[in-house]
Design a protein around this motif. Structure first.
Motif, PDB file in Angstrom:
ATOM      1  N   GLY A  39       0.811  -1.210   0.000  1.00  0.00           N
ATOM      2  CA  GLY A  39       0.000   0.000   0.000  1.00  0.00           C
ATOM      3  C   GLY A  39       0.842   1.256   0.000  1.00  0.00           C
ATOM      4  O   GLY A  39       0.545   2.227  -0.704  1.00  0.00           O
ATOM      5  N   GLU A  41       3.859   1.725  -1.189  1.00  0.00           N
ATOM      6  CA  GLU A  41       4.480   1.958  -2.494  1.00  0.00           C
ATOM      7  C   GLU A  41       3.516   2.664  -3.456  1.00  0.00           C
ATOM      8  O   GLU A  41       3.927   3.548  -4.205  1.00  0.00           O
ATOM      9  CB  GLU A  41       4.962   0.640  -3.102  1.00  0.00           C
ATOM     10  CG  GLU A  41       6.206   0.104  -2.440  1.00  0.00           C
ATOM     11  CD  GLU A  41       6.620  -1.264  -2.958  1.00  0.00           C
ATOM     12  OE1 GLU A  41       6.019  -1.761  -3.941  1.00  0.00           O
ATOM     13  OE2 GLU A  41       7.539  -1.847  -2.353  1.00  0.00           O
ATOM     14  N   ILE A  42       2.264   2.284  -3.413  1.00  0.00           N
ATOM     15  CA  ILE A  42       1.254   2.936  -4.266  1.00  0.00           C
ATOM     16  C   ILE A  42       1.135   4.407  -3.882  1.00  0.00           C
ATOM     17  O   ILE A  42       1.154   5.297  -4.743  1.00  0.00           O
ATOM     18  CB  ILE A  42      -0.117   2.239  -4.131  1.00  0.00           C
ATOM     19  CG1 ILE A  42      -0.047   0.771  -4.550  1.00  0.00           C
ATOM     20  CG2 ILE A  42      -1.204   3.009  -4.888  1.00  0.00           C
ATOM     21  CD1 ILE A  42       0.073   0.495  -6.005  1.00  0.00           C
ATOM     22  N   THR A  45       4.197   6.707  -4.693  1.00  0.00           N
ATOM     23  CA  THR A  45       4.371   7.052  -6.106  1.00  0.00           C
ATOM     24  C   THR A  45       3.188   7.841  -6.663  1.00  0.00           C
ATOM     25  O   THR A  45       3.037   7.963  -7.872  1.00  0.00           O
ATOM     26  CB  THR A  45       4.611   5.783  -6.953  1.00  0.00           C
ATOM     27  OG1 THR A  45       3.496   4.899  -6.792  1.00  0.00           O
ATOM     28  CG2 THR A  45       5.893   5.089  -6.547  1.00  0.00           C
ATOM     29  N   GLY A  47      -0.124   7.190  -6.248  1.00  0.00           N
ATOM     30  CA  GLY A  47      -1.342   6.429  -6.513  1.00  0.00           C
ATOM     31  C   GLY A  47      -2.463   6.829  -5.576  1.00  0.00           C
ATOM     32  O   GLY A  47      -2.261   7.560  -4.599  1.00  0.00           O
ATOM     33  N   THR A  48      -3.627   6.339  -5.856  1.00  0.00           N
ATOM     34  CA  THR A  48      -4.800   6.690  -5.056  1.00  0.00           C
ATOM     35  C   THR A  48      -4.897   5.837  -3.793  1.00  0.00           C
ATOM     36  O   THR A  48      -4.329   4.732  -3.723  1.00  0.00           O
ATOM     37  CB  THR A  48      -6.101   6.491  -5.868  1.00  0.00           C
ATOM     38  OG1 THR A  48      -6.304   5.081  -6.090  1.00  0.00           O
ATOM     39  CG2 THR A  48      -6.064   7.248  -7.185  1.00  0.00           C
ATOM     40  N   ASP A  51      -6.394   2.468  -4.663  1.00  0.00           N
ATOM     41  CA  ASP A  51      -5.416   1.524  -5.203  1.00  0.00           C
ATOM     42  C   ASP A  51      -4.502   0.979  -4.108  1.00  0.00           C
ATOM     43  O   ASP A  51      -4.121  -0.193  -4.129  1.00  0.00           O
ATOM     44  CB  ASP A  51      -4.582   2.179  -6.305  1.00  0.00           C
ATOM     45  CG  ASP A  51      -5.377   2.430  -7.579  1.00  0.00           C
ATOM     46  OD1 ASP A  51      -6.450   1.803  -7.762  1.00  0.00           O
ATOM     47  OD2 ASP A  51      -4.934   3.268  -8.389  1.00  0.00           O
ATOM     48  N   ALA A  52      -4.150   1.819  -3.153  1.00  0.00           N
ATOM     49  CA  ALA A  52      -3.306   1.378  -2.035  1.00  0.00           C
ATOM     50  C   ALA A  52      -4.031   0.355  -1.169  1.00  0.00           C
ATOM     51  O   ALA A  52      -3.443  -0.655  -0.758  1.00  0.00           O
ATOM     52  CB  ALA A  52      -2.869   2.573  -1.196  1.00  0.00           C
ATOM     53  N   ALA A  55      -4.125  -2.964  -3.040  1.00  0.00           N
ATOM     54  CA  ALA A  55      -2.821  -3.638  -3.017  1.00  0.00           C
ATOM     55  C   ALA A  55      -2.546  -4.273  -1.659  1.00  0.00           C
ATOM     56  O   ALA A  55      -2.071  -5.418  -1.580  1.00  0.00           O
ATOM     57  CB  ALA A  55      -1.711  -2.644  -3.372  1.00  0.00           C
TER      58      ALA A  55
END
Length: 134
Positions: A39, A41-42, A45, A47-48, A51-52, A55
Motif C-alpha cells: 500500500g 508503495e502505491i 508514487t 497512486g490513489t 489503489d493502495a 494492493a
C-alpha cells in the motif's frame, strides 16, 4: 516526509497470545509488513488511496496466514466464501461482493464492481459471473 498514513489489520486469531508460537507471530508480522509496503508503495508514487487499499488487501488475501483469502475459515457447509468491499471517500462510490467462492482476490472484484458496474453489491453466483465477464 509522507503526508499519509496507512494501517493494516490482519484479523483476530482465535487464540490467546500464549498459544501463538514466536515463529507464527513473526510470520504474521512479516505478512502485515508486506501488506503495508504494498500500500505504501502505491501512495509513495502518487497512486490513489483506493489503489493502495486494494494492493494491501490483496497481500492479505494471497497469504494462508490471514482469513481474508487463502487462509479463510470454513463455513457451515465446509466451504469457504469471501466478502469484500471498497469505497472511494472522495466520490463516495463503492463496490462490494459477498459469498464469492471462486475468485482469487475478492477485493479486486469489489473494486471492479465500483468502477465498472451500475451496482454497488454483487453476491455469490452473480458476482462470480460478473468476474468472468470482466
Amino acid at each position: 516526509m509522507s503526508d499519509f498514513v496507512i494501517v493494516v489489520h490482519g484479523g483476530a486469531e482465535n487464540k490467546g497470545r500464549d498459544e501463538i508460537t514466536p515463529e507464527k507471530e513473526a510470520a504474521f508480522r512479516n505478512g502485515i509488513e508486506k501488506a503495508l509496503q504494498a500500500g505504501h508503495e502505491i501512495l509513495e508514487t502518487g497512486g490513489t488511496a483506493v489503489d493502495a487499499v486494494e494492493a494491501a488487501v490483496r497481500c492479505l488475501e494471497n497469504s494462508y496466514l490471514f482469513n481474508a483469502g487463502k487462509g479463510g475459515a470454513f463455513d457451515e457447509e465446509k466451504g469457504i466464501a469471501f466478502d469484500a468491499s471498497i469505497m472511494d471517500g472522495n466520490s463516495l462510490k463503492l463496490g462490494a461482493v459477498a459469498a464469492v467462492k471462486n475468485v482469487k482476490n475478492p477485493i479486486s472484484l469489489a473494486k471492479t464492481v465500483k468502477d465498472r458496474s451500475e451496482h454497488c453489491l454483487l453476491v455469490a453466483e452473480g458476482a462470480e459471473k460478473f468476474a468472468r465477464e470482466q
